[in-house]
Design an enzyme around this catalytic site. Structure first.
Site, mmCIF file in Angstrom:
data_model
loop_
_atom_site.group_PDB
_atom_site.id
_atom_site.type_symbol
_atom_site.label_atom_id
_atom_site.label_comp_id
_atom_site.label_asym_id
_atom_site.label_seq_id
_atom_site.Cartn_x
_atom_site.Cartn_y
_atom_site.Cartn_z
ATOM 1 N N VAL A 15 -48.308 2.445 17.389
ATOM 2 C CA VAL A 15 -47.902 1.207 18.067
ATOM 3 C C VAL A 15 -49.125 0.449 18.599
ATOM 4 C CG1 VAL A 15 -46.382 0.192 19.801
ATOM 5 C CG2 VAL A 15 -45.725 2.335 18.708
ATOM 6 N N LYS A 107 -39.979 5.224 26.495
ATOM 7 C CA LYS A 107 -38.630 5.397 27.073
ATOM 8 C C LYS A 107 -38.518 6.673 27.901
ATOM 9 C CE LYS A 107 -38.780 6.650 22.584
ATOM 10 N NZ LYS A 107 -39.336 6.021 21.407
ATOM 11 N N GLU A 131 -39.549 -3.851 26.519
ATOM 12 C CA GLU A 131 -38.681 -4.226 25.391
ATOM 13 C C GLU A 131 -38.785 -3.239 24.233
ATOM 14 O OE1 GLU A 131 -36.456 -7.192 25.101
ATOM 15 O OE2 GLU A 131 -35.876 -5.553 23.780
ATOM 16 N N VAL A 134 -36.571 0.528 23.629
ATOM 17 C CA VAL A 134 -35.220 0.760 23.097
ATOM 18 C C VAL A 134 -35.016 -0.066 21.833
ATOM 19 C CG1 VAL A 134 -32.746 0.688 23.577
ATOM 20 C CG2 VAL A 134 -34.356 1.088 25.454
ATOM 21 N N GLY A 136 -36.632 -0.555 19.125
ATOM 22 C CA GLY A 136 -37.785 -1.201 18.478
ATOM 23 C C GLY A 136 -37.731 -2.711 18.424
ATOM 24 N N ILE A 138 -35.302 -4.767 17.921
ATOM 25 C CA ILE A 138 -34.111 -5.473 18.415
ATOM 26 C C ILE A 138 -34.359 -5.864 19.874
ATOM 27 C CG2 ILE A 138 -31.639 -5.307 18.911
ATOM 28 C CD1 ILE A 138 -31.435 -3.091 16.809
ATOM 29 N N GLY A 189 -43.001 10.593 7.388
ATOM 30 C CA GLY A 189 -43.457 10.011 8.650
ATOM 31 C C GLY A 189 -42.330 9.395 9.480
ATOM 32 N N GLU A 192 -41.082 13.092 13.797
ATOM 33 C CA GLU A 192 -42.287 13.672 14.391
ATOM 34 C C GLU A 192 -42.470 15.111 13.890
ATOM 35 O OE1 GLU A 192 -44.063 12.089 16.880
ATOM 36 O OE2 GLU A 192 -42.745 10.352 16.898
ATOM 37 N N LYS A 207 -33.032 6.327 25.882
ATOM 38 C CA LYS A 207 -32.773 4.894 25.670
ATOM 39 C C LYS A 207 -31.460 4.474 26.326
ATOM 40 C CE LYS A 207 -35.275 5.048 21.302
ATOM 41 N NZ LYS A 207 -35.141 5.350 19.863
HETATM 42 N N1 LIG Z 1 -44.004 5.053 16.777
HETATM 43 C C1 LIG Z 1 -42.873 4.390 16.978
HETATM 44 O O1 LIG Z 1 -42.209 3.950 16.040
HETATM 45 C C2 LIG Z 1 -42.380 4.133 18.370
HETATM 46 C C3 LIG Z 1 -41.188 3.404 18.561
HETATM 47 C C4 LIG Z 1 -40.751 3.130 19.858
HETATM 48 C C5 LIG Z 1 -41.475 3.606 20.923
HETATM 49 N N2 LIG Z 1 -42.616 4.345 20.698
HETATM 50 C C6 LIG Z 1 -43.343 4.812 21.875
HETATM 51 O O2 LIG Z 1 -44.643 4.251 21.854
HETATM 52 C C7 LIG Z 1 -45.564 5.148 22.449
HETATM 53 C C8 LIG Z 1 -46.702 5.398 21.486
HETATM 54 O O3 LIG Z 1 -46.182 5.938 20.296
HETATM 55 P P1 LIG Z 1 -47.059 6.071 18.960
HETATM 56 O O4 LIG Z 1 -46.090 6.384 17.877
HETATM 57 O O5 LIG Z 1 -47.968 4.914 18.808
HETATM 58 O O6 LIG Z 1 -47.892 7.369 19.296
HETATM 59 P P2 LIG Z 1 -49.191 7.921 18.528
HETATM 60 O O7 LIG Z 1 -49.304 7.336 17.176
HETATM 61 O O8 LIG Z 1 -49.135 9.397 18.666
HETATM 62 O O9 LIG Z 1 -50.394 7.347 19.410
HETATM 63 C C9 LIG Z 1 -50.670 7.807 20.687
HETATM 64 C C10 LIG Z 1 -52.015 7.259 21.075
HETATM 65 O O10 LIG Z 1 -52.296 7.667 22.399
HETATM 66 C C11 LIG Z 1 -53.612 8.164 22.461
HETATM 67 N N3 LIG Z 1 -53.671 9.119 23.556
HETATM 68 C C12 LIG Z 1 -53.053 10.291 23.684
HETATM 69 N N4 LIG Z 1 -53.345 10.844 24.873
HETATM 70 C C13 LIG Z 1 -54.141 9.978 25.495
HETATM 71 C C14 LIG Z 1 -54.778 9.950 26.752
HETATM 72 N N5 LIG Z 1 -54.616 10.962 27.591
HETATM 73 N N6 LIG Z 1 -55.550 8.884 27.065
HETATM 74 C C15 LIG Z 1 -55.701 7.856 26.207
HETATM 75 N N7 LIG Z 1 -55.111 7.804 25.007
HETATM 76 C C16 LIG Z 1 -54.352 8.865 24.655
HETATM 77 C C17 LIG Z 1 -53.890 8.775 21.114
HETATM 78 O O11 LIG Z 1 -55.289 8.801 20.922
HETATM 79 P P3 LIG Z 1 -55.980 9.289 19.548
HETATM 80 O O12 LIG Z 1 -55.510 8.339 18.502
HETATM 81 O O13 LIG Z 1 -57.434 9.166 19.803
HETATM 82 O O14 LIG Z 1 -55.510 10.677 19.321
HETATM 83 C C18 LIG Z 1 -53.179 7.766 20.211
HETATM 84 O O15 LIG Z 1 -54.037 6.702 19.904
HETATM 85 C C19 LIG Z 1 -44.759 6.380 22.830
HETATM 86 O O16 LIG Z 1 -44.319 6.270 24.165
HETATM 87 C C20 LIG Z 1 -43.537 6.303 21.904
HETATM 88 O O17 LIG Z 1 -42.398 6.954 22.422
HETATM 89 C C21 LIG Z 1 -43.077 4.605 19.465
#
Ligand SMILES: NC(=O)c1ccc[n+]([C@@H]2O[C@H](COP(=O)([O-])OP(=O)(O)OC[C@H]3O[C@@H](n4cnc5c(N)ncnc54)[C@H](OP(=O)(O)O)[C@@H]3O)[C@@H](O)[C@H]2O)c1
Length: 430
Positions: A15, A107, A131, A134, A136, A138, A189, A192, A207
């Site tokens: 994200v 969330k 926003e 919950v 994505g 929408i 992908g 998780e 959510k």
């Molecule tokens: N992916 C989705 O489709 C999606 C949808 C809705 C909501 N979300 C929410 O969005 C958030 C991020 O999700 P994501 O999918 O982008 O996760 P992600 O791909 O696992 O990315 C997490 C990022 O956080 C960094 N990180 C982890 N621990 C950290 C710390 N202590 N200090 C600083 N940076 C740190 C990681 O660094 P490194 O890259 O260096 O390891 C990585 O860049 C989560 O809350 C998730 O629930 C995600």
């Protein structure tokens, strides 16, 4: 109006990198819409050397995300780290406390700490925006908070987890078992590496807490929400449901009934000809029932880089415009403790799948127990006889109290001819 709106981004994964991509791609358009330029000042993640597919050279790199909260050159911190505690929570508390607005897709963080963070935001005269947390892409948070603001909301429900919907769709289309399809979803992908939050319904419950809070003016309360996931759903259940004209969907449902709020996350049968039944694959769907507006529906991609980052940037633009709104639609201190209703009192139709030793008198005994609990049967299917001489009995009930059907199924389960745990699923009429 400010000349530029300055942000710091913590977390540069799926994200976070997506947010930077949008802000770089649509810089001019976004400035026009925001009324000022949106400037990324500083970024932070764990590994500075990682290639994230975006140019970070113009931004200050911080090894510690927490240090974003202490700066005096930021208007907002965007948290895209994840996790309900730890660095994400610390960053949220410190940023808000320091008078910096906070934007997140997290969330889990908000389901657990949303109320305290909303209070903190208001005490410091800044905003808490979520926003992206919950469904994505929408815009359901804005819809509930603003678009439906004239209505008393009667219910909000839908498919809130794209991973589960993908798994259930694939199982139906291919007849493959849950474990196979989950593995494929992980390889693609969609799921998780640790899929527990998705498949056990916890992500949907996070959510739903936020939707309930916005819809009914109550504090988000994850602790009392019981979630059931989809890991016990078999290919046979999906096939029997289809034979009966249904599809199985993991639903989050929150209803206001006689001043109480009933929240549930569970796999349910919905008619295959219904709109909900037609929402397949990674798509999410959210229905809102309001007293004046009627029933409204939004369908879209619930996760992934583009839709989630799009929602984050929409929040950033709102903040840059100087827009300010209470996180859960009303001042945080007015949010009530939810008066929880008893789901056992809810009446629905049900689907029951029993695996039994195939011998005379079995159906008569099942029928007698159902009758004793006032459960009347609508349809009965008897299928298959496997090498162990067991057969499937699939029953759909007429509308009945949840508590009664649970008692009846518990009694049936204890009979010696029942050889597997029964599957009991609600049939929802949407
Ligand atoms: N992916 C989705 O489709 C999606 C949808 C809705 C909501 N979300 C929410 O969005 C958030 C991020 O999700 P994501 O999918 O982008 O996760 P992600 O791909 O696992 O990315 C997490 C990022 O956080 C960094 N990180 C982890 N621990 C950290 C710390 N202590 N200090 C600083 N940076 C740190 C990681 O660094 P490194 O890259 O260096 O390891 C990585 O860049 C989560 O809350 C998730 O629930 C995600």
């Amino acid at each position: 109006m400010v000349d530029s709106f300055r942000i710091g981004i913590a977390g540069l994964g799926t994200v976070g990198a997506g947010v930077i991509k949008i802000l770089q791609t649509h810089q001019t358009m976004i400035s026009g819409r925001a009324g000022c330029s949106v400037e990324i000042v500083a970024v932070s993640a764990r590994d500075k050397s990682k290639d994230r597919g975006v140019d970070l050279s113009r931004y200050e790199w911080l090894d510690k995300a927490a240090s974003l909260a202490g700066r005096d050159d930021l208007d907002a911190v965007v948290e895209l780290i994840g996790g309900e505690e730890g660095d994400a929570l610390e960053l949220a508390r410190n940023a808000l406390d320091n008078g910096i607005s906070f934007v997140t897709a997290n969330k889990a963080l908000l389901a657990h700490h949303g109320y305290d963070l909303a209070v903190l935001a208001e005490e410091n005269n800044v905003s808490l925006m979520y926003e992206a947390a919950v469904a994505g892409g929408i815009p359901i948070i804005k819809s509930l908070r603003e678009g439906f603001a004239a209505n008393e909301i009667e219910a909000v429900y839908g498919i809130l987890n794209g991973t589960c919907n993908y798994i259930l769709t694939e199982m139906r289309e291919t007849g493959r078992p849950f474990s196979d399809v989950l593995k494929e979803a992980q390889d693609k992908g969609y799921a998780e590496a640790d899929p527990e939050f998705d498949i056990e319904g916890i992500d949907s419950a996070h959510k739903l807490c936020l939707l309930s809070s916005l819809a009914f003016g109550v504090k988000p309360d994850f602790q009392t929400l019981k979630a059931q996931g989809i890991s016990h759903i078999t290919a046979a259940d999906i096939s029997y449901a289809q034979e009966l004209g249904y599809r199985i969907k993991l639903l989050g449902i929150s209803r206001q009934i006689d001043g109480t709020i009933i929240q549930m996350v569970e796999p349910c049968l919905v008619s295959e000809s219904s709109t909900m039944g037609a929402v397949e694959g990674v798509f999410n769907a959210v229905f809102v029932e309001g007293d004046f507006v009627g029933t409204e529906l939004q369908i879209g991609r619930g996760a992934g880089e583009g839709p989630t980052a799009s929602a984050i940037v929409a929040d950033i633009i709102d903040l840059a415009r100087g827009y300010k709104v209470p996180a859960f639609g009303i001042p945080a201190l007015m949010l009530a403790d939810a008066n929880k209703g008893d789901p056992g009192e809810m009446e629905s139709r049900f689907y029951i799948h029993l695996t039994v030793i195939d011998k005379p008198g079995v159906l008569a005994e099942i029928t007698a127990i159902m009758r004793d609990h006032d459960v009347s049967m609508e349809d009965v299917l008897q299928r298959g006889r496997d090498p162990e001489n067991s057969a499937s009995v699939v029953i759909t009930s007429h509308s009945t109290k949840q508590a009664e059907i649970h008692k009846a199924v518990a009694k049936i389960e204890s009979l010696d001819f029942v050889v597997k745990n029964p599957t009991l699923l609600r049939i929802e009429n949407f």
